[in-house]
Design a protein around this motif. Structure first.
Motif, PDB file in Angstrom:
ATOM      1  N   LYS A 161       1.091   4.326  -3.314  1.00  0.00           N
ATOM      2  CA  LYS A 161       0.826   5.669  -2.726  1.00  0.00           C
ATOM      3  C   LYS A 161       2.195   6.389  -3.222  1.00  0.00           C
ATOM      4  N   THR A 206      -3.132   4.673  -8.364  1.00  0.00           N
ATOM      5  CA  THR A 206      -4.324   4.798  -7.481  1.00  0.00           C
ATOM      6  C   THR A 206      -5.639   3.287  -7.831  1.00  0.00           C
ATOM      7  N   MET A 207      -5.777   3.016  -6.757  1.00  0.00           N
ATOM      8  CA  MET A 207      -6.386   1.657  -6.624  1.00  0.00           C
ATOM      9  C   MET A 207      -7.512   1.466  -8.277  1.00  0.00           C
ATOM     10  N   LYS A 208      -7.862   2.211  -8.259  1.00  0.00           N
ATOM     11  CA  LYS A 208      -9.423   2.182  -9.477  1.00  0.00           C
ATOM     12  C   LYS A 208      -8.019   2.201 -11.039  1.00  0.00           C
ATOM     13  N   ARG A 210       0.498  -0.808  -0.033  1.00  0.00           N
ATOM     14  CA  ARG A 210       0.225  -0.304   0.022  1.00  0.00           C
ATOM     15  C   ARG A 210       1.066   0.971  -0.058  1.00  0.00           C
ATOM     16  N   SER A 230      -5.891  -2.454   2.668  1.00  0.00           N
ATOM     17  CA  SER A 230      -6.172  -1.972   4.045  1.00  0.00           C
ATOM     18  C   SER A 230      -6.832  -3.493   5.210  1.00  0.00           C
ATOM     19  N   PRO A 236     -11.467  -1.988  -7.658  1.00  0.00           N
ATOM     20  CA  PRO A 236     -11.542  -0.709  -6.631  1.00  0.00           C
ATOM     21  C   PRO A 236     -11.489  -1.375  -5.018  1.00  0.00           C
ATOM     22  N   GLN A 237     -12.905  -1.956  -5.461  1.00  0.00           N
ATOM     23  CA  GLN A 237     -13.107  -2.463  -3.848  1.00  0.00           C
ATOM     24  C   GLN A 237     -11.951  -3.393  -3.253  1.00  0.00           C
ATOM     25  N   GLN A 291      -9.088  -2.471  -2.489  1.00  0.00           N
ATOM     26  CA  GLN A 291      -8.896  -1.292  -1.389  1.00  0.00           C
ATOM     27  C   GLN A 291      -8.946  -2.450  -0.101  1.00  0.00           C
TER      28      GLN A 291
END
Length: 99
Positions: free
Chosen positions: A12, A17-19, A8, A37, A29-30, A33
């Motif tokens: 960054k 981006t996660m997308k 992660r 996380s 993207p979820q 994420q």
């Protein structure tokens, strides 16, 4: 630091981006994420794909809990390997010069 945290943070720093990651990997993207996380375990397929698409990642540092930085050091460039005869010739030249 756990693997998902290292990836992660690396992501960054790279400005990903996660997308973008999700589109490249073929998930939502979820899903990314949830991996980033730590709520869902990061699948081995995703981890292998991410490492393949980011060749500057150091695999050993990624799995070492003590390592924070997972970017591999640039490999040093070495000169041409000396041939045995080249070494012998240099030694002979030095000996002739000194003796």
């Amino acid at each position: 630091m756990k693997i998902y945290q290292k990836i992660r943070e690396y992501s960054k720093e790279k400005g990903e981006t996660m997308k973008e990651i999700a589109a490249a990997y073929g998930v939502t993207p979820q899903s990314i994420q949830l991996y980033f996380s730590g709520k869902n375990a990061m699948p081995l397929n995703f981890l292998a794909w991410y490492i393949e698409t980011h060749p500057d990642l150091d695999l050993y540092a990624l799995f070492d809990r003590k390592q924070q930085n997972i970017v591999a050091e640039p490999k040093p460039t070495y000169g041409k390997k000396a041939q045995k005869q080249d070494v012998i010739d240099k030694i002979v030249a030095i000996l002739e010069q000194e003796l």
